[in-house]
Enzyme design. Structure first.
Site, PDB file in Angstrom:
ATOM      1  N   HIS A   1       0.805  -1.228   0.000  1.00  0.00           N
ATOM      2  CA  HIS A   1       0.000   0.000   0.000  1.00  0.00           C
ATOM      3  C   HIS A   1       0.836   1.276   0.000  1.00  0.00           C
ATOM      4  O   HIS A   1       0.548   2.225   0.745  1.00  0.00           O
ATOM      5  CB  HIS A   1      -0.949  -0.009   1.184  1.00  0.00           C
ATOM      6  CG  HIS A   1      -2.065  -1.010   1.069  1.00  0.00           C
ATOM      7  ND1 HIS A   1      -2.527  -1.481  -0.139  1.00  0.00           N
ATOM      8  CD2 HIS A   1      -2.814  -1.643   2.031  1.00  0.00           C
ATOM      9  CE1 HIS A   1      -3.511  -2.337   0.077  1.00  0.00           C
ATOM     10  NE2 HIS A   1      -3.705  -2.465   1.371  1.00  0.00           N
TER      11      HIS A   1
ATOM     12  N   GLU B   1     -11.687  -3.437  -3.270  1.00  0.00           N
ATOM     13  CA  GLU B   1     -10.631  -2.515  -3.691  1.00  0.00           C
ATOM     14  C   GLU B   1     -10.375  -2.664  -5.192  1.00  0.00           C
ATOM     15  O   GLU B   1      -9.641  -3.547  -5.627  1.00  0.00           O
ATOM     16  CB  GLU B   1      -9.350  -2.812  -2.913  1.00  0.00           C
ATOM     17  CG  GLU B   1      -9.523  -2.819  -1.400  1.00  0.00           C
ATOM     18  CD  GLU B   1      -8.366  -3.511  -0.694  1.00  0.00           C
ATOM     19  OE1 GLU B   1      -7.191  -3.142  -0.962  1.00  0.00           O
ATOM     20  OE2 GLU B   1      -8.625  -4.431   0.109  1.00  0.00           O
TER      21      GLU B   1
ATOM     22  N   HIS C   1      -9.853   2.099   0.078  1.00  0.00           N
ATOM     23  CA  HIS C   1      -9.800   0.965   1.014  1.00  0.00           C
ATOM     24  C   HIS C   1     -10.936   1.021   2.038  1.00  0.00           C
ATOM     25  O   HIS C   1     -10.742   0.717   3.210  1.00  0.00           O
ATOM     26  CB  HIS C   1      -8.446   0.949   1.720  1.00  0.00           C
ATOM     27  CG  HIS C   1      -7.986  -0.406   2.147  1.00  0.00           C
ATOM     28  ND1 HIS C   1      -8.593  -1.101   3.169  1.00  0.00           N
ATOM     29  CD2 HIS C   1      -6.977  -1.190   1.709  1.00  0.00           C
ATOM     30  CE1 HIS C   1      -7.959  -2.254   3.354  1.00  0.00           C
ATOM     31  NE2 HIS C   1      -6.979  -2.338   2.467  1.00  0.00           N
TER      32      HIS C   1
END
Length: 360
Positions: free
Chosen positions: A101, A322, A180
Protein backbone atom coordinates in the site's frame (compact mmCIF):
# COMPACT_ATOMS: atom_id res chain seq x y z
CA UNK A 1 -19.30 21.76 5.31
CA UNK A 2 -15.67 22.22 6.34
CA UNK A 3 -14.46 21.75 9.92
CA UNK A 4 -10.89 22.19 11.16
CA UNK A 5 -9.59 19.42 13.43
CA UNK A 6 -6.16 20.72 14.45
CA UNK A 7 -4.18 20.63 11.17
CA UNK A 8 -6.64 18.29 9.40
CA UNK A 9 -9.85 19.28 7.65
CA UNK A 10 -13.18 17.44 7.79
CA UNK A 11 -15.67 17.71 4.91
CA UNK A 12 -19.20 16.58 4.12
CA UNK A 13 -21.10 15.90 0.91
CA UNK A 14 -24.85 15.35 1.11
CA UNK A 15 -27.81 14.89 -1.16
CA UNK A 16 -31.30 13.46 -0.76
CA UNK A 17 -30.01 9.87 -0.65
CA UNK A 18 -26.48 9.80 0.78
CA UNK A 19 -24.33 11.68 3.27
CA UNK A 20 -20.57 11.15 3.13
CA UNK A 21 -17.84 12.60 5.33
CA UNK A 22 -14.11 12.84 4.66
CA UNK A 23 -10.84 14.08 6.07
CA UNK A 24 -7.91 15.74 4.34
CA UNK A 25 -5.59 13.30 6.10
CA UNK A 26 -5.22 10.47 3.60
CA UNK A 27 -8.19 11.72 1.51
CA UNK A 28 -10.13 9.29 3.68
CA UNK A 29 -13.83 8.47 3.51
CA UNK A 30 -14.74 8.44 7.22
CA UNK A 31 -18.54 8.07 7.27
CA UNK A 32 -21.22 7.06 4.79
CA UNK A 33 -24.86 7.30 5.85
CA UNK A 34 -27.64 5.36 4.10
CA UNK A 35 -31.28 4.96 5.22
CA UNK A 36 -32.28 1.31 5.61
CA UNK A 37 -35.56 -0.44 4.77
CA UNK A 38 -37.08 0.55 8.14
CA UNK A 39 -36.14 4.21 7.80
CA UNK A 40 -33.15 3.97 10.13
CA UNK A 41 -30.04 5.91 9.07
CA UNK A 42 -27.00 3.62 9.09
CA UNK A 43 -23.30 4.49 8.88
CA UNK A 44 -22.24 1.63 6.62
CA UNK A 45 -18.43 2.04 6.69
CA UNK A 46 -15.84 1.31 9.35
CA UNK A 47 -13.61 4.08 10.65
CA UNK A 48 -12.92 6.56 13.42
CA UNK A 49 -14.60 9.67 14.79
CA UNK A 50 -11.62 12.04 14.39
CA UNK A 51 -8.68 12.53 12.01
CA UNK A 52 -6.30 12.15 14.92
CA UNK A 53 -7.45 8.56 15.38
CA UNK A 54 -6.57 7.81 11.75
CA UNK A 55 -3.13 9.33 12.35
CA UNK A 56 -2.61 7.15 15.42
CA UNK A 57 -3.80 3.99 13.65
CA UNK A 58 -1.47 4.71 10.73
CA UNK A 59 1.48 4.73 13.09
CA UNK A 60 0.61 1.34 14.56
CA UNK A 61 1.41 -2.16 13.33
CA UNK A 62 -2.34 -2.81 13.21
CA UNK A 63 -3.09 -0.06 10.67
CA UNK A 64 -6.38 -1.12 8.98
CA UNK A 65 -6.38 1.58 6.24
CA UNK A 66 -10.02 2.40 7.03
CA UNK A 67 -11.50 4.38 4.11
CA UNK A 68 -8.06 5.39 2.84
CA UNK A 69 -6.88 6.57 -0.55
CA UNK A 70 -4.05 4.10 -1.12
CA UNK A 71 -0.97 4.77 -3.27
CA UNK A 72 1.43 5.37 -4.95
CA UNK A 73 0.61 1.71 -5.59
CA UNK A 74 -1.92 -0.40 -3.74
CA UNK A 75 -1.51 -3.96 -2.55
CA UNK A 76 1.89 -5.69 -2.63
CA UNK A 77 5.06 -5.19 -4.68
CA UNK A 78 7.18 -8.33 -4.52
CA UNK A 79 10.11 -7.73 -2.16
CA UNK A 80 9.55 -4.02 -2.82
CA UNK A 81 11.57 -4.32 -6.03
CA UNK A 82 10.98 -3.36 -9.65
CA UNK A 83 12.91 -2.15 -12.70
CA UNK A 84 12.07 0.68 -15.10
CA UNK A 85 14.19 1.61 -18.11
CA UNK A 86 17.04 -0.52 -16.84
CA UNK A 87 17.13 1.09 -13.40
CA UNK A 88 16.36 -0.95 -10.28
CA UNK A 89 14.24 0.55 -7.50
CA UNK A 90 13.80 -0.58 -3.91
CA UNK A 91 10.69 0.35 -1.93
CA UNK A 92 10.32 0.06 1.85
CA UNK A 93 9.39 -3.46 2.96
CA UNK A 94 6.50 -3.20 5.40
CA UNK A 95 4.49 -6.42 5.00
CA UNK A 96 6.56 -9.54 5.51
CA UNK A 97 9.09 -9.54 2.64
CA UNK A 98 7.02 -7.17 0.50
CA UNK A 99 6.03 -3.51 0.15
CA UNK A 100 2.34 -2.89 0.88
CA UNK A 101 0.00 0.00 0.00
CA UNK A 102 2.64 2.53 -1.00
CA UNK A 103 5.12 1.89 1.79
CA UNK A 104 5.59 3.17 5.31
CA UNK A 105 4.12 6.63 4.59
CA UNK A 106 1.96 6.10 1.56
CA UNK A 107 -0.76 8.43 0.30
CA UNK A 108 -3.05 7.35 3.15
CA UNK A 109 -0.69 9.05 5.64
CA UNK A 110 -0.25 12.35 3.79
CA UNK A 111 -2.11 15.63 4.09
CA UNK A 112 -4.11 16.41 0.92
CA UNK A 113 -5.45 19.74 -0.29
CA UNK A 114 -9.20 19.84 -0.90
CA UNK A 115 -11.38 21.85 -3.24
CA UNK A 116 -15.11 21.57 -2.65
CA UNK A 117 -17.89 22.43 -5.10
CA UNK A 118 -21.37 22.17 -3.62
CA UNK A 119 -22.97 24.57 -6.11
CA UNK A 120 -22.84 22.15 -9.02
CA UNK A 121 -25.62 19.73 -9.84
CA UNK A 122 -23.62 16.97 -8.19
CA UNK A 123 -21.67 17.94 -5.06
CA UNK A 124 -18.00 17.02 -5.37
CA UNK A 125 -14.85 17.13 -3.27
CA UNK A 126 -11.46 17.05 -5.02
CA UNK A 127 -8.33 16.13 -3.07
CA UNK A 128 -4.88 16.87 -4.54
CA UNK A 129 -1.44 15.74 -3.44
CA UNK A 130 2.02 16.03 -5.00
CA UNK A 131 4.44 13.24 -4.12
CA UNK A 132 8.14 14.07 -4.25
CA UNK A 133 10.65 12.26 -6.44
CA UNK A 134 11.99 9.40 -4.33
CA UNK A 135 9.13 9.48 -1.83
CA UNK A 136 8.86 5.96 -0.39
CA UNK A 137 11.41 4.89 -3.02
CA UNK A 138 9.23 5.68 -6.05
CA UNK A 139 10.74 7.61 -8.97
CA UNK A 140 9.40 10.94 -10.17
CA UNK A 141 7.47 13.86 -8.78
CA UNK A 142 3.83 13.10 -9.42
CA UNK A 143 0.60 15.01 -8.77
CA UNK A 144 -2.45 12.89 -7.97
CA UNK A 145 -6.10 13.73 -7.46
CA UNK A 146 -8.95 11.87 -5.81
CA UNK A 147 -12.42 13.26 -6.47
CA UNK A 148 -15.49 12.09 -4.57
CA UNK A 149 -18.86 12.95 -6.14
CA UNK A 150 -22.42 12.22 -5.02
CA UNK A 151 -24.84 11.58 -7.89
CA UNK A 152 -28.27 10.70 -6.51
CA UNK A 153 -27.74 7.20 -5.05
CA UNK A 154 -24.13 6.97 -6.25
CA UNK A 155 -20.74 7.71 -4.73
CA UNK A 156 -18.11 8.15 -7.45
CA UNK A 157 -14.37 7.91 -6.80
CA UNK A 158 -12.24 9.24 -9.67
CA UNK A 159 -8.43 9.26 -9.69
CA UNK A 160 -5.84 10.98 -11.87
CA UNK A 161 -2.04 10.93 -11.75
CA UNK A 162 0.50 12.83 -13.83
CA UNK A 163 4.24 13.38 -13.68
CA UNK A 164 5.07 17.06 -13.16
CA UNK A 165 7.30 19.14 -15.42
CA UNK A 166 10.07 18.94 -12.80
CA UNK A 167 11.01 15.44 -13.97
CA UNK A 168 13.43 14.40 -16.72
CA UNK A 169 11.47 13.87 -19.94
CA UNK A 170 12.46 10.20 -20.17
CA UNK A 171 11.55 9.34 -16.57
CA UNK A 172 8.74 6.89 -15.84
CA UNK A 173 7.03 5.92 -12.62
CA UNK A 174 4.38 3.43 -11.55
CA UNK A 175 0.91 4.18 -10.26
CA UNK A 176 -1.94 2.04 -8.98
CA UNK A 177 -4.35 3.66 -6.54
CA UNK A 178 -7.45 2.33 -4.80
CA UNK A 179 -9.98 3.12 -2.11
CA UNK A 180 -9.80 0.97 1.01
CA UNK A 181 -13.27 1.45 2.48
CA UNK A 182 -14.64 -1.32 4.70
CA UNK A 183 -18.38 -1.93 4.18
CA UNK A 184 -20.79 -3.36 6.72
CA UNK A 185 -24.17 -2.62 5.16
CA UNK A 186 -26.05 -3.30 8.37
CA UNK A 187 -24.29 -0.29 9.88
CA UNK A 188 -22.60 -2.76 12.24
CA UNK A 189 -25.94 -3.88 13.69
CA UNK A 190 -24.63 -7.24 12.47
CA UNK A 191 -21.16 -7.61 14.02
CA UNK A 192 -19.76 -9.37 10.92
CA UNK A 193 -20.43 -9.61 7.19
CA UNK A 194 -20.60 -13.42 7.24
CA UNK A 195 -24.28 -13.25 6.24
CA UNK A 196 -23.85 -10.49 3.65
CA UNK A 197 -24.62 -11.70 0.13
CA UNK A 198 -22.04 -11.13 -2.60
CA UNK A 199 -22.01 -11.65 -6.34
CA UNK A 200 -19.53 -10.71 -9.06
CA UNK A 201 -18.97 -11.04 -12.78
CA UNK A 202 -15.28 -11.84 -12.19
CA UNK A 203 -13.98 -14.57 -14.49
CA UNK A 204 -10.93 -15.61 -12.50
CA UNK A 205 -8.84 -15.13 -9.37
CA UNK A 206 -5.11 -14.51 -9.14
CA UNK A 207 -3.11 -17.35 -7.67
CA UNK A 208 -0.90 -15.98 -4.90
CA UNK A 209 2.06 -17.30 -2.95
CA UNK A 210 1.94 -17.96 0.78
CA UNK A 211 3.11 -14.34 1.25
CA UNK A 212 0.23 -13.08 -0.91
CA UNK A 213 1.94 -11.87 -4.07
CA UNK A 214 0.68 -13.08 -7.47
CA UNK A 215 2.42 -15.92 -9.26
CA UNK A 216 1.16 -14.61 -12.60
CA UNK A 217 -1.43 -17.35 -13.00
CA UNK A 218 -5.12 -16.54 -13.32
CA UNK A 219 -7.28 -19.40 -12.03
CA UNK A 220 -10.58 -19.67 -13.94
CA UNK A 221 -13.65 -19.53 -11.71
CA UNK A 222 -14.59 -23.03 -12.83
CA UNK A 223 -11.53 -24.26 -10.92
CA UNK A 224 -11.84 -21.89 -7.96
CA UNK A 225 -15.20 -22.72 -6.40
CA UNK A 226 -14.84 -20.74 -3.14
CA UNK A 227 -14.16 -17.59 -5.18
CA UNK A 228 -16.98 -18.14 -7.66
CA UNK A 229 -19.66 -15.56 -6.88
CA UNK A 230 -21.25 -15.57 -10.31
CA UNK A 231 -24.39 -16.57 -8.41
CA UNK A 232 -25.23 -14.68 -5.21
CA UNK A 233 -24.13 -16.34 -1.98
CA UNK A 234 -23.14 -15.41 1.53
CA UNK A 235 -19.53 -15.33 2.68
CA UNK A 236 -20.22 -17.91 5.39
CA UNK A 237 -19.26 -21.08 3.50
CA UNK A 238 -16.12 -19.53 2.05
CA UNK A 239 -14.92 -18.46 5.50
CA UNK A 240 -15.02 -21.93 7.01
CA UNK A 241 -11.64 -22.90 8.54
CA UNK A 242 -10.95 -25.91 6.28
CA UNK A 243 -10.35 -23.73 3.20
CA UNK A 244 -6.72 -23.21 2.20
CA UNK A 245 -7.28 -19.46 1.69
CA UNK A 246 -8.63 -19.22 5.24
CA UNK A 247 -5.66 -21.12 6.65
CA UNK A 248 -3.21 -18.82 4.84
CA UNK A 249 -5.06 -15.48 4.76
CA UNK A 250 -7.65 -15.91 7.55
CA UNK A 251 -10.36 -15.33 4.97
CA UNK A 252 -10.76 -13.75 1.55
CA UNK A 253 -7.86 -11.50 0.56
CA UNK A 254 -7.70 -12.19 -3.16
CA UNK A 255 -7.84 -10.35 -6.47
CA UNK A 256 -10.83 -11.13 -8.65
CA UNK A 257 -10.08 -10.58 -12.35
CA UNK A 258 -12.83 -8.83 -14.29
CA UNK A 259 -13.86 -9.40 -17.92
CA UNK A 260 -12.44 -6.64 -20.10
CA UNK A 261 -13.19 -3.97 -21.02
CA UNK A 262 -15.14 -2.70 -18.03
CA UNK A 263 -16.80 0.68 -17.52
CA UNK A 264 -18.19 2.28 -14.35
CA UNK A 265 -21.68 2.15 -15.86
CA UNK A 266 -21.74 -1.67 -15.85
CA UNK A 267 -21.96 -3.40 -12.43
CA UNK A 268 -19.18 -5.90 -11.73
CA UNK A 269 -20.15 -6.77 -8.16
CA UNK A 270 -23.02 -6.47 -5.70
CA UNK A 271 -22.96 -6.64 -1.90
CA UNK A 272 -26.17 -6.89 0.14
CA UNK A 273 -27.14 -7.00 3.80
CA UNK A 274 -30.51 -8.80 4.17
CA UNK A 275 -30.99 -7.45 7.69
CA UNK A 276 -30.95 -3.78 6.61
CA UNK A 277 -32.10 -4.18 3.03
CA UNK A 278 -29.16 -2.04 1.92
CA UNK A 279 -27.14 -3.15 -1.09
CA UNK A 280 -24.34 -1.61 -3.12
CA UNK A 281 -23.37 -2.38 -6.69
CA UNK A 282 -19.88 -1.56 -7.90
CA UNK A 283 -18.90 -0.34 -11.35
CA UNK A 284 -15.34 0.38 -12.45
CA UNK A 285 -12.92 0.65 -15.36
CA UNK A 286 -10.24 -1.17 -13.35
CA UNK A 287 -8.86 -4.62 -14.19
CA UNK A 288 -10.19 -6.25 -11.05
CA UNK A 289 -11.18 -5.98 -7.42
CA UNK A 290 -9.41 -7.13 -4.27
CA UNK A 291 -11.95 -8.93 -2.09
CA UNK A 292 -10.84 -8.55 1.54
CA UNK A 293 -13.01 -9.68 4.45
CA UNK A 294 -11.35 -7.80 7.31
CA UNK A 295 -9.33 -10.84 8.31
CA UNK A 296 -6.92 -9.00 10.58
CA UNK A 297 -9.45 -6.98 12.54
CA UNK A 298 -9.12 -8.23 16.10
CA UNK A 299 -11.31 -6.04 18.34
CA UNK A 300 -8.51 -3.48 18.73
CA UNK A 301 -10.69 -0.72 17.27
CA UNK A 302 -14.08 0.40 18.56
CA UNK A 303 -16.95 1.56 16.39
CA UNK A 304 -17.87 5.19 15.78
CA UNK A 305 -20.45 7.22 17.69
CA UNK A 306 -22.62 6.93 14.57
CA UNK A 307 -22.78 3.13 15.00
CA UNK A 308 -24.49 1.00 17.65
CA UNK A 309 -23.25 1.46 21.20
CA UNK A 310 -20.38 -0.83 22.22
CA UNK A 311 -19.59 -1.77 18.61
CA UNK A 312 -16.17 -3.40 18.30
CA UNK A 313 -14.56 -4.16 14.96
CA UNK A 314 -14.04 -7.90 15.16
CA UNK A 315 -12.59 -10.28 12.59
CA UNK A 316 -14.77 -10.18 9.43
CA UNK A 317 -16.60 -7.07 10.67
CA UNK A 318 -16.62 -5.68 7.14
CA UNK A 319 -15.55 -6.28 3.57
CA UNK A 320 -13.36 -4.19 1.25
CA UNK A 321 -13.90 -4.08 -2.51
CA UNK A 322 -10.63 -2.52 -3.69
CA UNK A 323 -10.81 -1.86 -7.43
CA UNK A 324 -7.42 -1.53 -9.13
CA UNK A 325 -5.11 -2.63 -11.89
CA UNK A 326 -3.49 -6.05 -11.78
CA UNK A 327 -1.46 -6.67 -8.66
CA UNK A 328 2.31 -6.22 -8.74
CA UNK A 329 1.84 -5.51 -12.44
CA UNK A 330 5.26 -3.90 -12.82
CA UNK A 331 6.86 -7.29 -12.16
CA UNK A 332 4.71 -9.12 -14.71
CA UNK A 333 5.47 -8.05 -18.30
CA UNK A 334 2.04 -8.98 -19.61
CA UNK A 335 0.32 -6.67 -17.10
CA UNK A 336 2.72 -3.78 -16.55
CA UNK A 337 1.58 -1.37 -19.28
CA UNK A 338 -1.43 -0.23 -17.26
CA UNK A 339 0.77 0.60 -14.28
CA UNK A 340 3.65 2.52 -15.93
CA UNK A 341 3.23 6.29 -16.29
CA UNK A 342 5.44 8.40 -18.55
CA UNK A 343 5.84 12.13 -19.19
CA UNK A 344 2.84 13.86 -20.72
CA UNK A 345 0.50 10.99 -19.90
CA UNK A 346 -2.39 10.99 -17.45
CA UNK A 347 -3.34 7.89 -15.49
CA UNK A 348 -7.03 7.65 -14.62
CA UNK A 349 -9.31 5.24 -12.80
CA UNK A 350 -12.98 5.47 -11.86
CA UNK A 351 -15.21 3.48 -9.54
CA UNK A 352 -18.84 4.04 -8.59
CA UNK A 353 -20.76 2.63 -5.63
CA UNK A 354 -24.54 2.59 -6.24
CA UNK A 355 -26.73 2.14 -3.19
CA UNK A 356 -30.19 0.61 -3.17
CA UNK A 357 -32.63 -0.20 -0.39
CA UNK A 358 -35.12 -3.06 -0.51
CA UNK A 359 -38.71 -2.55 0.58
CA UNK A 360 -39.52 -3.41 4.19
Amino acid sequence: MTVTSNEHQVYELQNDTLCAQFTSYGAILTHLFVTDKKGVVRDVVLGFDTPEEYVAAGQSDANPYFGATVGRTCNRITEGKFTLNGRAYQLPVNNGPHSLHGGIRGFDKREWTATQDTSARYPALKFTYTAADGEEGYPGEVTVTCTYTLRENELWVDYTAQLTDNNPKDLETIIGMTNHTYFNLSGCADPTIVDHVFESSATGVLRVTDTQVPTGEIIPMAKAAPFDFTRPKTFAAGLEPHHEHVKVCKGYDHFLVLPQPTTPEVPIAKLSAPSSGISVTVGTDAKGVQLYTGNFLDSTFKGKKSQPANTVYVKHAAVCLETSGMLDAVNHPEWRSGMVLGAGKVWTQSTVYRFHVASA
